[in-house]
Write an enzyme that holds these catalytic residues in place. Structure first.
Site, short mmCIF file in Angstrom:
data_model
loop_
_atom_site.label_atom_id
_atom_site.label_comp_id
_atom_site.label_asym_id
_atom_site.label_seq_id
_atom_site.Cartn_x
_atom_site.Cartn_y
_atom_site.Cartn_z
N LYS A 29 1.27 -1.00 0.22
CA LYS A 29 0.24 0.04 -0.29
C LYS A 29 0.54 1.05 0.37
CE LYS A 29 -3.01 -0.14 2.78
NZ LYS A 29 -4.96 -0.33 3.01
N ARG B 170 -2.97 2.89 8.43
CA ARG B 170 -3.73 1.15 7.98
C ARG B 170 -2.63 0.95 7.96
NH1 ARG B 170 -7.61 2.25 3.42
NH2 ARG B 170 -8.66 3.11 4.48
N GLY C 172 -8.24 -7.61 4.27
CA GLY C 172 -8.65 -7.90 5.67
C GLY C 172 -8.24 -8.50 6.64
N MET D 213 -5.42 -7.66 8.24
CA MET D 213 -5.29 -6.01 9.53
C MET D 213 -5.66 -5.31 10.04
SD MET D 213 -1.99 -7.54 9.46
CE MET D 213 -0.54 -6.45 10.10
N ARG E 79 -3.43 -1.54 -6.51
CA ARG E 79 -2.37 -2.39 -6.09
C ARG E 79 -3.02 -3.53 -6.82
NH1 ARG E 79 -5.09 -5.05 -0.40
NH2 ARG E 79 -7.37 -5.11 -2.09
N HIS F 55 -15.54 -8.79 2.25
CA HIS F 55 -14.38 -10.09 2.13
C HIS F 55 -14.46 -10.92 1.85
CE1 HIS F 55 -13.71 -12.44 5.55
NE2 HIS F 55 -12.14 -11.61 5.42
N SER G 173 14.24 -42.08 -13.71
CA SER G 173 12.95 -41.26 -13.33
C SER G 173 13.22 -41.06 -12.51
CB SER G 173 11.67 -42.04 -14.11
OG SER G 173 10.66 -41.18 -13.63
N CYS H 69 8.49 -38.62 -11.79
CA CYS H 69 7.08 -39.13 -11.95
C CYS H 69 6.76 -39.39 -10.66
CB CYS H 69 7.32 -40.37 -12.38
SG CYS H 69 8.03 -41.84 -11.79
N TYR I 106 12.18 -34.08 -18.48
CA TYR I 106 10.62 -33.86 -18.31
C TYR I 106 10.71 -33.58 -16.57
CZ TYR I 106 9.85 -39.15 -17.85
OH TYR I 106 10.54 -39.94 -17.76
C1 PEP Z 1 7.77 -42.87 -6.08
O1 PEP Z 1 8.09 -43.11 -5.30
O2 PEP Z 1 7.73 -41.24 -6.70
C2 PEP Z 1 6.79 -42.90 -7.65
C3 PEP Z 1 6.72 -42.09 -8.68
O3 PEP Z 1 6.44 -44.60 -6.84
P1 PEP Z 1 5.09 -45.06 -6.11
O4 PEP Z 1 4.78 -43.27 -5.95
O5 PEP Z 1 4.41 -45.59 -6.71
O6 PEP Z 1 5.96 -45.52 -4.86
#
Ligand code: PEP
Ligand code: MG
Length: 885
Positions: free
Chosen positions: A24, A94, A103, A105, A338, A454, A770, A838, A858
C-alpha cells in the site's frame, strides 16, 4: 553511526520499494509521484516493524523522533494541526504488508478526533451529524483495534439507538443520536479498560501504530499467512495519511473498483461504491453497494476523471488494478492501488488480452498466471444438463461449484471438515475471524456484501466457490437455518452453490469434468513455446492416457502396473499366483494374467500413439494383493464355528499361512520393487512379455510405439543389469516369435539414496532414469509419508523446522541435492541420458522449477496437473534463463 531511516513521506517512495514500504505504501508513493490526487501522508517501514518485534515489541530508537518530524511536516503541508480547534488534523492509520492480506490487518480512521476537535469539526463543516458520526466511528475502531474491545459491544449500542429512533440505517440517525452513542461508547471504554478514551491525538497515534505492528501477529493474520504461504518474517508497514471524507453528504462517496472484471477478466471497469459512506462500509458488506457504472449517472465528472485515472494506472503498472477511492464534496481522491487479485479464469484472459493489446510480452504474460491457481479451472463444475432446484441467486463472487452441508459457524465448519464432512459456510457476511471456517468449507454463501466484500475477496484468493450478497436468503442464526421464500434450509441440509452464476441450489448436484478455454489453450501454447522441459503424465488406463493427451501431455512418465493387478477380475488370479506351491502352478496363473496385461498395455500404448510410454514393472509388496490378516482370521473362525464349507476353510487357512509368511515389519522397506523381480523373475518376465506382445501388435497395425520398460527401486547396478537382461531376452523372444521388429528402452526409477550416490555406475545399464521422488523423499528423510503426515508433519511445519511439507514441495536442500548429484554423475558417463521425474512433485510448480534448474528432460504428473506443469515449466525457463542447461 548514522541512524536508520524508518519513515518515508509518500513523495520519498516508489513502487519498487514494496519490501520496505509494504504494497500500500509503495503504491501510494508511486501514485503521489505520478501526480494523482492522493491525500498526503507517510509510511513507517516494515523494517521498523521487524525491529519492533526484535526488541520485544518496542519502538526502535529514533522512530518516535522521525514520526514527530513527519507529523509536523503534514501539519504544515495541510495547514492543520493535531488538537487545533480552527483546523484539526485528522489521519487514518492503516497497515500495509508487502503481500496484500485483504481484511487481515487493522485500520483506524478519523484519528485526531476528541471531545474538543469534534465540536470544532462540527462548527467548521456546518455538518454536526457528520462530525459526530466520524467521532463515534473512531471510538469504535480504536476501541476494537487498539484497545481490543469486542466489536459487538459497540454494535449493540448502535442497534439500540436505531431501535429507539425506529430507523433502519445508520445514516438515518441525527447528530444528537450520535452524541448519545458517543457517550455510551466512552462508557464502554472506561468500564472495560479502566481508563478514559484517550483525548491526546499523539497518544492516539502512537497507540494506533503500536496496534498495527501488533496486528501482524494476530490469529487471523497468522492463519492467512499460513494459507497463502506468506513468510512470517516480512512484517507490516504502517501508513499514516490525511483523512478525506466520503460521508459528508450525497456529493461524497467511497468505493473500490477493478480496472477489469476480477472474475471473468473482461476489460470493463468493475466495482462498487456507496454514497455518503466511509471506507470500511463498502468492504465490510454492511450496505449492499451500487455498481460503479451508476456513478457515471450520479456524478458524471467525477466518474470520467476516475475512469481516466484507472486507465492511467493500469497502463502504468501494466496490470489489472484494484483501486480504492473516496469522493469528498465532488473531489476525487485515490486511496490505494494494487495489482488486483483475480480468479484463474480472469488471470488467463487478462494475460492473453494484454499480449494482444501490446502491453505485455508472452514471457511476462505467462508469469502473470499462478500455476497453482489453474487448479480452479481443472476442477469440476455443475453439469449444465442437470435439472437444478435453484432457490436463490446472489452475486457470482468466486467461480467453481460445490455441494455440502449447510453450516453457520466457522468453528463448527472446521470441526466437521476434520470429521470428513463437506460443508458450505453460510453467513450474513464473513469477517476475518471466520478464516479457518472458510479454509475448511467447500464453498461460501453470504446474504449480504458485494463482489469486493470480505467473503468474495478471500474466497477468490483461496480459489473457493463463493456466492455473496444473496439477499433472497434470510438467515436465522438462533434457529440455525435460513429461509428462502417459504423453503426452510436447516443446519446440515445439503445445498450446492455455483460461484460462476451466483446460483444457490437445493441438494447435491451432478458435476462435470473441466475443459480448457480457447484463451487457456493459447496461454499454454505460449508456455509450450517457451519451456525447454517436457511434460508427461502418470496414467494407468487408456482413459487417463487420453485425458493426459487432451491436456497436452507429451508422453506417459509412469504407468503403475499394480493397479491392473487390483482389478476385481484379476485379483483372484493374482492371489492364485501368489499362493502357488511351485513354479508350475505359478506359471499357470501367470499364463492367465498374460493376455489380460497384454490388453492393458495395448490400450495405453495405442492411446499414446507416437509418444513415449514408460511402463513400470510390479512395485508393491505381494501381501498388498492378499486379504487383511485380521479379516481373514474372523472369516476362518466363523467358518469353524458354523461348520462352514470345508474346502473354503482349507483355502482360507492356506491363504492365512501365505499372508503370515509375506507379512513384513516395514513393507515400505521390504520385499518390493525390483527385489520381487530378483526373487520371482517369472512375474517380471510375464509383464515384459505382455508389454512386448502389445508393442509388436501395434507396430504391425501401423502405430508408432515408443515403449520404455522401467525397473523400480534399484539400489545397485548388478541388480539392474540382471533384470535388464531378463527384459531384453523376452523382447528378443517376442521379436522372433512375431517376426516384428520394434524399438524399446529399459531404464530405472531412482528412488533410493544409494542409487543416487551410484548414479554413474547405474547409468551404464540404463537408457533412462526417472526420479520417484515419493519414495526418494521417504528414504532420504527416513520417514514414511503416511506416518509423517498423520503424526508429526504439522508440528514440524508449525515450528518451522521444515518450511514446507517435503512430500508436496520437493525438498531442494536434501532430496534435491541427491537429484543434482545423480544428474551430474549419470550424465558424466552418459551425456544424453534421458532423465525425468514421476513422483507427485512433477506437478508442483516450485518442484518443477527445480527440475528445470538441474536439467531434467521432463516432468510427469497426474493428467489434471499437466497444464499446471506446462505453465510452471515455462515460467522456470523464462525465470532461470541463465541457469538452464
Ligand atoms: C515414487 O516413488 O515417486 C513413485 C512415483 O512411485 P510410487 O509412488 O508408486 O511408489
Ligand atoms: Mg516409488
Amino acid at each position: 553511526m548514522a541512524t536508520k531511516k524508518y519513515v518515508y513521506a509518500f513523495s520519498e517512495g516508489k513502487a519498487e520499494m514494496k519490501g520496505l514500504l509494504g504494497g500500500k505504501g509503495a503504491n501510494l508513493a508511486e501514485m503521489t509521484n505520478i501526480g494523482l490526487p492522493v491525500p498526503p501522508g507517510f509510511t513507517i517501514s516494515t523494517e521498523a516493524c521487524k525491529e519492533f518485534y526484535n526488541a520485544g515489541r518496542k519502538f526502535p530508537e529514533g522512530l518516535e523522533q522521525e514520526i514527530e518530524a513527519k507529523v509536523a511536516w503534514l501539519e504544515q503541508t495541510l495547514n492543520k494541526k493535531f488538537n487545533d480547534l480552527s483546523g484539526p488534523l485528522l489521519v487514518s492509520v492503516r497497515s500495509g504488508a508487502v503481500v496484500s492480506m485483504p481484511g487481515m490487518m487493522d485500520t483506524v480512521l478519523n484519528l485526531g478526533l476528541n471531545d474538543q476537535t469534534v465540536t470544532a469539526l462540527a462548527d467548521s463543516s456546518g455538518n454536526a451529524r457528520w462530525a459526530y458520526d466520524c467521532y463515534r466511528r473512531f471510538i469504535q475502531m480504536f476501541g476494537n483495534v487498539v484497545l481490543d474491545l469486542e466489536h459487538h459491544k459497540f454494535e449493540a449500542v448502535l442497534e439500540d439507538q436505531k431501535h429507539k429512533r425506529n430507523v433502519e440505517f445508520d445514516n438515518q440517525l441525527t447528530s444528537e443520536d450520535w452524541q448519545e452513542v458517543i457517550e455510551k461508547y466512552k462508557y464502554i471504554v472506561r468500564k472495560e479498560t479502566g481508563s478514559d478514551f484517550p483525548q491526546d491525538p499523539k497518544e492516539q497515534l502512537y497507540k494506533a501504530i503500536y496496534a498495527v505492528f501488533d496486528s501482524w501477529e494476530n490469529d487471523r493474520a497468522i492463519v492467512y499467512r499460513k494459507v497463502h504461504r506468506i513468510s512470517d518474517d516480512l512484517g507490516t508497514a504502517v501508513n499514516v495519511q490525511a483523512m478525506v471524507f466520503g460521508n459528508m453528504g450525497d456529493d461524497c462517496g467511497t468505493g473500490v473498483a477493478f480496472t477489469r472484471n476480477p472474475s471473468t477478466g473482461e476489460k470493463l471497469l468493475y466495482g462498487e461504491y456507496l454514497t455518503n459512506a466511509q471506507g470500511e462500509d463498502v468492504v465490510a458488506g454492511i450496505r449492499t453497494p451500487q455498481p460503479i457504472a451508476k456513478l457515471a449517472e450520479e456524478m458524471p465528472d467525477v466518474y470520467q476523471q476516475f475512469a481516466q485515472t484507472c486507465t492511467l494506472l493500469e497502463n502504468h503498472y501494466k496490470d489489472m488494478q484494484d483501486i480504492e477511492f473516496t469522493i469528498e464534496r465532488n473531489k476525487l481522491w485515490m486511496l490505494q492501488t494494487r495489482n488486483g487479485k483475480r480468479t484463474a479464469q480472469a488471470a488467463i484472459r487478462i494475460a492473453v488480452e494484454m499480449v494482444s493489446e501490446g502491453v505485455l510480452t508472452k514471457e511476462t504474460a505467462i508469469n502473470r498466471v499462478d500455476p497453482n491457481q489453474l487448479n480452479q479451472l481443472l476442477h469440476r463444475r455443475i453439469d449444465p444438463t442437470a435439472k437444478l432446484e435453484v432457490v436463490a441467486k446472489g452475486l457470482p463472487a468466486s467461480p467453481g461449484s460445490a455441494s455440502g452441508e449447510v453450516c453457520f459457524d466457522a468453528d463448527l465448519a472446521e470441526k466437521l471438515h476434520e470429521q470428513g464432512h463437506k460443508v458450505i459456510l453460510v453467513g450474513t457476511e464473513t469477517t476475518p475471524d471466520d478464516i479457518h471456517g472458510m479454509v475448511a468449507a467447500q464453498g461460501i454463501l453470504t446474504s449480504r456484501g458485494g463482489m469486493t466484500s470480505h467473503a468474495a475477496v478471500v474466497a477468490r484468493g483461496m480459489g473457493k466457490p463463493c456466492v455473496c450478497g444473496c439477499e433472497a436468503i434470510r438467515i436465522d442464526h438462533e434457529n440455525k437455518q435460513f429461509m428462502v421464500g417459504k423453503i426452510k434450509v436447516k443446519d446440515g441440509d445439503i445445498v450446492s452453490i455455483d460461484g460462476s452464476t451466483g446460483e444457490v441450489i437445493l441438494g447435491e448436484v451432478p458435476m462435470i469434468e473441466p475443459e480448457l478455454s480457447n484463451e487457456f489453450q493459447l496461454l499454454l501454447q505460449w508456455a509450450d513455446e517457451l519451456r525447454t522441459m517436457g511434460v508427461r503424465a502418470n496414467a494407468d488406463t487408456p482413459e487417463d492416457a487420453a485425458k493426459a493427451r487432451e491436456f497436452g501431455a507429451e508422453g506417459i512418465g509412469l504407468t503403475r502396473t499394480e493397479h491392473m493387478f487390483m482389478a476385481l477380475d484379476r485379483l483372484p488370479i493374482v492371489q492364485e499366483m501368489i499362493l502357488a506351491n511351485d513354479i508350475e502352478e505359478r506359471a499357470e496363473a501367470l499364463a492367465k494374467l498374460l493376455p489380460m496385461q497384454e490388453e492393458d498395455f495395448y490400450g495405453i500404448l495405442k492411446a499414446m500413439d507416437g509418444l513415449p510410454v514408460c511402463i513400470r514393472l510390479l512395485d508393491p509388496p505381494l501381501h498388498e494383493f492378499l486379504p487383511n490378516a485380521e479379516e481373514l482370521a474372523v472369516e476362518i473362525n466363523t467358518l469353524k464355528l458354523t461348520n462352514g464349507d470345508p474346502a473354503k476353510l482349507s483355502y482360507n487357512e492356506e491363504l492365512m499361512r501365505k499372508v503370515r509368511s509375506l507379512s513384513e515389519f516395514n513393507p515400505m522397506l521390504g520385499h518390493r520393487g525390483c527385489r520381487l523381480g530378483v526373487t520371482w523373475p517369472e512375474v517380471y518376465a510375464m509383464q515384459a512379455r505382455a508389454i512386448f506382445q502389445a508393442t509388436a501388435r501395434l507396430v504391425q497395425e501401423g502405430y508408432k510405439i515408443e515403449t520404455e520398460v522401467e525397473i523400480p527401486l534399484v539400489i545397485e547396478v548388478k541388480e539392474l543389469a540382471y533384470l535388464r537382461q531378463l527384459v531384453i531376452d523376452i523382447a528378443d523372444q517376442v521379436k522372433q516369435e512375431t517376426g516384428v521388429d520394434f524399438h524399446y528402452t529399459v531404464g530405472t526409477m531412482i528412488e533410493i539414496p544409494r542409487a543416487c550416490l551410484l548414479a554413474d555406475e547405474i547409468a551404464t545399464e540404463a537408457e533412462f532414469f526417472s526420479f520417484g521422488t515419493n519414495d526418494l523423499t521417504q528414504t532420504t528423510l527416513g520417514f514414511s509419508r503416511d506416518d509423517a503426515e498423520g503424526k508429526f508433519m504439522q508440528p514440524y511445519i508449525e515450528k518451522k523446522i521444515l518450511a514446507e511439507n517435503p512430500f508436496i514441495v520437493l525438498d531442494r536442500k536434501g532430496v534435491g541435492k541427491l537429484m543434482q548429484w545423480t544428474v551430474d554423475n549419470a550424465r558424466r558417463v552418459k551425456p544424453d541420458l534421458l532423465i525425468g521425474i514421476c513422483g507427485e512433485h512433477g506437478g508442483e510448480p516450485s518442484s518443477v522449477e527445480f527440475c528445470h534448474m538441474i536439467g531434467l528432460n521432463y516432468v510427469s504428473c497426474s493428467p489434471y496437473r499437466v497444464p499446471i506443469a506446462r505453465l510452471a515449466a515455462a515460467q522456470a525457463a523464462v525465470n532461470n534463463k541463465d541457469q538452464s542447461k
